[in-house]
Design a protein around this motif. Structure first.
Motif, PDB file in Angstrom:
ATOM      1  N   ILE A 152      -7.046  39.219 -15.159  1.00 55.57           N
ATOM      2  CA  ILE A 152      -6.266  38.602 -14.289  1.00 55.57           C
ATOM      3  C   ILE A 152      -6.242  39.556 -12.854  1.00 55.57           C
ATOM      4  CG2 ILE A 152      -3.960  39.484 -14.769  1.00 55.57           C
ATOM      5  CD1 ILE A 152      -3.334  36.328 -14.625  1.00 55.57           C
ATOM      6  N   LEU A 153      -6.217  40.676 -13.122  1.00 57.80           N
ATOM      7  CA  LEU A 153      -6.510  41.606 -11.800  1.00 57.80           C
ATOM      8  C   LEU A 153      -7.633  41.466 -11.066  1.00 57.80           C
ATOM      9  CD1 LEU A 153      -4.880  45.081 -13.076  1.00 57.80           C
ATOM     10  CD2 LEU A 153      -3.814  43.595 -11.279  1.00 57.80           C
ATOM     11  N   THR A 154      -8.883  41.246 -11.755  1.00 61.36           N
ATOM     12  CA  THR A 154      -9.942  40.798 -10.948  1.00 61.36           C
ATOM     13  C   THR A 154      -9.957  39.553 -10.121  1.00 61.36           C
ATOM     14  OG1 THR A 154     -11.164  41.893 -13.055  1.00 61.36           O
ATOM     15  CG2 THR A 154     -12.568  40.213 -11.546  1.00 61.36           C
ATOM     16  N   CYS A 155      -9.242  38.471 -10.898  1.00 65.86           N
ATOM     17  CA  CYS A 155      -8.869  37.643 -10.233  1.00 65.86           C
ATOM     18  C   CYS A 155      -8.183  37.543  -9.018  1.00 65.86           C
ATOM     19  CB  CYS A 155      -8.118  36.184 -11.130  1.00 65.86           C
ATOM     20  SG  CYS A 155      -8.842  35.845 -12.516  1.00 65.86           S
ATOM     21  N   VAL A 156      -6.984  38.391  -9.064  1.00 64.11           N
ATOM     22  CA  VAL A 156      -6.143  38.666  -8.025  1.00 64.11           C
ATOM     23  C   VAL A 156      -6.879  39.250  -6.994  1.00 64.11           C
ATOM     24  CG1 VAL A 156      -4.106  40.287  -7.125  1.00 64.11           C
ATOM     25  CG2 VAL A 156      -4.073  38.782  -9.371  1.00 64.11           C
ATOM     26  N   TYR A 157      -7.827  40.405  -7.183  1.00 61.74           N
ATOM     27  CA  TYR A 157      -8.586  41.078  -6.097  1.00 61.74           C
ATOM     28  C   TYR A 157      -9.413  40.006  -5.575  1.00 61.74           C
ATOM     29  CZ  TYR A 157      -7.019  45.191  -8.340  1.00 61.74           C
ATOM     30  OH  TYR A 157      -6.100  46.226  -8.926  1.00 61.74           O
ATOM     31  N   LEU A 158     -10.085  39.088  -6.384  1.00 57.72           N
ATOM     32  CA  LEU A 158     -11.050  38.026  -6.111  1.00 57.72           C
ATOM     33  C   LEU A 158     -10.137  37.092  -4.822  1.00 57.72           C
ATOM     34  CD1 LEU A 158     -13.782  37.291  -6.332  1.00 57.72           C
ATOM     35  CD2 LEU A 158     -13.052  35.502  -8.101  1.00 57.72           C
ATOM     36  N   LYS A 159      -8.910  36.888  -5.155  1.00 54.21           N
ATOM     37  CA  LYS A 159      -8.059  35.848  -4.204  1.00 54.21           C
ATOM     38  C   LYS A 159      -8.001  36.688  -2.947  1.00 54.21           C
ATOM     39  CE  LYS A 159      -3.924  36.016  -3.666  1.00 54.21           C
ATOM     40  NZ  LYS A 159      -2.491  36.056  -3.968  1.00 54.21           N
ATOM     41  N   ASP A 160      -7.729  37.855  -2.731  1.00 57.15           N
ATOM     42  CA  ASP A 160      -7.798  38.647  -1.565  1.00 57.15           C
ATOM     43  C   ASP A 160      -8.870  38.304  -0.735  1.00 57.15           C
ATOM     44  OD1 ASP A 160      -5.398  39.567  -1.970  1.00 57.15           O
ATOM     45  OD2 ASP A 160      -5.575  41.481  -2.744  1.00 57.15           O
ATOM     46  N   HIS A 203     -10.798  29.645 -17.275  1.00 57.46           N
ATOM     47  CA  HIS A 203     -11.193  28.687 -16.399  1.00 57.46           C
ATOM     48  C   HIS A 203      -9.749  28.463 -15.665  1.00 57.46           C
ATOM     49  CE1 HIS A 203     -12.342  25.083 -14.416  1.00 57.46           C
ATOM     50  NE2 HIS A 203     -13.703  25.444 -14.420  1.00 57.46           N
ATOM     51  N   LYS A 204      -8.828  28.374 -16.213  1.00 55.44           N
ATOM     52  CA  LYS A 204      -7.431  28.109 -15.959  1.00 55.44           C
ATOM     53  C   LYS A 204      -7.078  29.201 -14.967  1.00 55.44           C
ATOM     54  CE  LYS A 204      -3.158  25.877 -17.100  1.00 55.44           C
ATOM     55  NZ  LYS A 204      -2.329  26.701 -16.060  1.00 55.44           N
ATOM     56  N   MET A 205      -7.175  30.285 -15.757  1.00 51.68           N
ATOM     57  CA  MET A 205      -6.734  31.415 -14.962  1.00 51.68           C
ATOM     58  C   MET A 205      -7.309  31.547 -13.566  1.00 51.68           C
ATOM     59  SD  MET A 205      -6.769  35.303 -16.674  1.00 51.68           S
ATOM     60  CE  MET A 205      -8.724  35.799 -16.757  1.00 51.68           C
ATOM     61  N   VAL A 206      -8.500  31.512 -13.575  1.00 50.05           N
ATOM     62  CA  VAL A 206      -9.448  31.568 -12.366  1.00 50.05           C
ATOM     63  C   VAL A 206      -8.926  30.714 -11.253  1.00 50.05           C
ATOM     64  CG1 VAL A 206     -11.280  31.375 -10.968  1.00 50.05           C
ATOM     65  CG2 VAL A 206     -11.145  32.535 -13.337  1.00 50.05           C
ATOM     66  N   GLU A 207      -8.739  29.281 -11.664  1.00 52.84           N
ATOM     67  CA  GLU A 207      -8.396  28.527 -10.952  1.00 52.84           C
ATOM     68  C   GLU A 207      -6.847  28.508 -10.358  1.00 52.84           C
ATOM     69  OE1 GLU A 207      -8.665  24.467 -12.497  1.00 52.84           O
ATOM     70  OE2 GLU A 207      -8.127  23.546 -10.777  1.00 52.84           O
ATOM     71  N   ASP A 208      -5.925  29.101 -11.252  1.00 52.62           N
ATOM     72  CA  ASP A 208      -4.486  29.077 -10.869  1.00 52.62           C
ATOM     73  C   ASP A 208      -4.350  30.163  -9.984  1.00 52.62           C
ATOM     74  OD1 ASP A 208      -3.657  27.237 -12.507  1.00 52.62           O
ATOM     75  OD2 ASP A 208      -2.911  28.556 -14.238  1.00 52.62           O
ATOM     76  N   VAL A 209      -5.138  31.498 -10.060  1.00 49.90           N
ATOM     77  CA  VAL A 209      -4.898  32.610  -9.131  1.00 49.90           C
ATOM     78  C   VAL A 209      -6.043  32.457  -8.064  1.00 49.90           C
ATOM     79  CG1 VAL A 209      -4.988  35.164  -9.139  1.00 49.90           C
ATOM     80  CG2 VAL A 209      -4.406  34.121 -11.034  1.00 49.90           C
ATOM     81  N   CYS A 210      -6.946  31.910  -7.950  1.00 47.14           N
ATOM     82  CA  CYS A 210      -7.956  31.980  -6.800  1.00 47.14           C
ATOM     83  C   CYS A 210      -8.061  30.755  -6.142  1.00 47.14           C
ATOM     84  CB  CYS A 210      -9.415  32.306  -7.160  1.00 47.14           C
ATOM     85  SG  CYS A 210      -9.424  34.122  -8.127  1.00 47.14           S
TER      86      CYS A 210
END
Lengths: 280, 173
Positions: A266-274, A109-116
């Motif tokens: 975390i890469l999934t989160c980064v791509y999601l952020k894009d 949860h924190k990872m998704v929130e921090d990145v996205c």
């Protein structure tokens, strides 16, 4: 399929003979007891990745229950045990299993929130699914005699391309054509922008490949190396070194299993952020 | 030997690149992913987030309650301190009153005693005066008798009046 297995067996036999011959004196003693289990120093580091039907020796159709099915099912079972059975008490003061589940929840949860950011939390269940699936598949693959599902490019490619298509479609749905700004660096000097756009575009399409090959490659390499060292354990003179090496590499692989699951998530989160914020 | 081995493996092909098993793997993987996704999103994640929310709620409630209790304890302490101070003033007041009453009683008793002493002294003084007066009279009588006798002894018949006058005259001086 049956004929294929037969050829392999003969190959293994001839190969065993070669190995015995090559090692001469050293391997003679080994050859005696190795002979009855089909070959002395046998290197088949990739046999562990063969997809076999669970029942009988028939062909592998798309619906056949195979060892892949078994180990995927075990991963699902672990997820259910940890997150559903473990938290069935809904205790305010958690049991041990429940607090482990909560730890995973909090971590992802924190990872998704921090990145996205906050708006990425809508996609938290998807990231959590990928993370816990890869984590459990990796760790289950480390059990002796098990089958590492994440070592197969078929599996990781589905995961990687799933993320790629999901993110790309989401990007266009949320942003429309302005999603393409992802490739147009507005901060760069104007004459550089087309060049950067081409590079960005290539890197964007390489993403799913690197995303999936990274995982499968790491798991395959680690398991194959362990098998190679295991084969050396058949030689009495090097077996202590070999067993030490297996132990060391096993420790490393435990690390890799966790890290690769984390990297994938975390890469999934980064791509999601894009997809959520395409403008640089 | 190792190179021969690798060559052989490549010849046999990596099982990962055996495309005939791809549909099987992809089919079962999709099932596993869908099951995990449904289990997580329908059961596990709402439950865990509920537990976490409930826990943080419980913790903040407990903290607020503790804060409240602390406040009340402080209040109770203040009330107690005040009661103690009041009791102390009250006891001082009662002590002072008792002391005043006792003083008044004492003063009254002293005055009464003084009065008694004064009357008794007066009476005694009167007695003494009376006694002294009577003593003087007796002395005069005795002196007259003694003077008459002395005069008689000297052979002279003393005039009674002259003796009385002489005695009275002497007693004055």
């Amino acid at each position: 399929m049956a004929s294929h297995t037969a050829t392999e067996t003969t190959e293994a036999a001839t190969h065993g003979a070669e190995a015995t011959a090559a090692h001469g004196g050293d391997a003679v003693a080994q050859g005696a007891d190795a002979a009855h289990d089909a070959g002395g120093l046998v290197f088949h580091p990739l046999d562990q990745f063969i997809v076999k039907p669970l029942f009988g020796d028939g062909a592998v159709h798309w619906y056949t229950p195979t060892n892949v099915t078994l180990w995927l099912a075990l991963a699902v079972l672990c997820v259910v045990l940890l997150f559903v059975v473990g938290s069935r008490g809904r205790a305010t003061i958690p049991s041990r299993v429940q607090s482990v589940g909560e730890l995973f929840y909090g971590f992802t949860h924190k990872m998704v929130e921090d990145v996205c950011g906050k708006e990425g939390l809508k996609y938290f269940p998807y990231v959590m699914t990928l993370f816990v699936f890869i984590l459990f598949a990796n760790f289950l693959g480390l059990l002796p005699m098990s089958f590492a599902t994440t070592s197969h490019i078929a599996v990781t490619a589905v995961l990687g391309f799933g993320v790629f298509f999901g993110v790309t479609i989401l990007g266009f749905v949320l942003n429309g054509p302005s999603f393409l700004k992802l490739f147009w660096m507005s901060e760069a000097p104007l004459f550089l922008r087309p060049i950067i756009a081409v590079i960005e575009l290539i890197s964007y399409f390489v993403r799913p490949v690197s995303h999936s090959v990274r995982l499968a490659g790491n798991i395959t390499a680690g398991h194959a190396v362990m098998k190679v060292f295991a084969a050396f354990a058949g030689l009495a003179i090097v077996s202590p070194v070999s067993i030490l090496a297996i132990t060391a590499i096993y420790g490393l692989e435990v690390l890799v299993a966790g890290i690769q699951a984390y990297v994938f998530a975390i890469l999934t989160c980064v791509y999601l952020k894009d997809a959520l914020h395409p403008a640089h | 030997m190792a190179t021969a081995d690798v060559a052989q493996e490549v010849e046999a092909g990596m099982p990962q690149l055996d495309f005939s098993t791809f549909p099987n793997q992809i089919f079962w993987l999709l099932i596993a992913l869908v099951v995990i996704y449904l289990v997580l999103s329908r059961i596990a994640l709402p439950r865990i987030s509920g537990v976490l929310a409930e826990r943080s709620g419980t913790i903040s409630n407990d903290l607020a309650a503790a804060e409240d209790f602390k406040l009340r304890a402080t209040e109770a302490e203040a009330v107690y301190e005040k009661a103690l101070a009041d009791a102390r003033t009250e006891s001082n007041r009662i002590g002072d009153e008792a002391r005043a009453v006792a003083q008044a009683d004492l003063d009254a008793a002293l005055a009464e005693a003084d009065a008694k002493i004064a009357t008794q002294t007066a009476a005694a003084e009167a007695n003494i005066a009376e006694i002294r007066a009577s003593a003087t009279d007796n002395v005069a009588i005795v002196a007259k008798d003694v003077a008459q006798a002395l005069v008689a002894a000297m052979g002279t018949n003393a005039d009674q009046v002259a003796i009385d006058a002489a005695v009275a005259n002497r007693m004055k001086g």
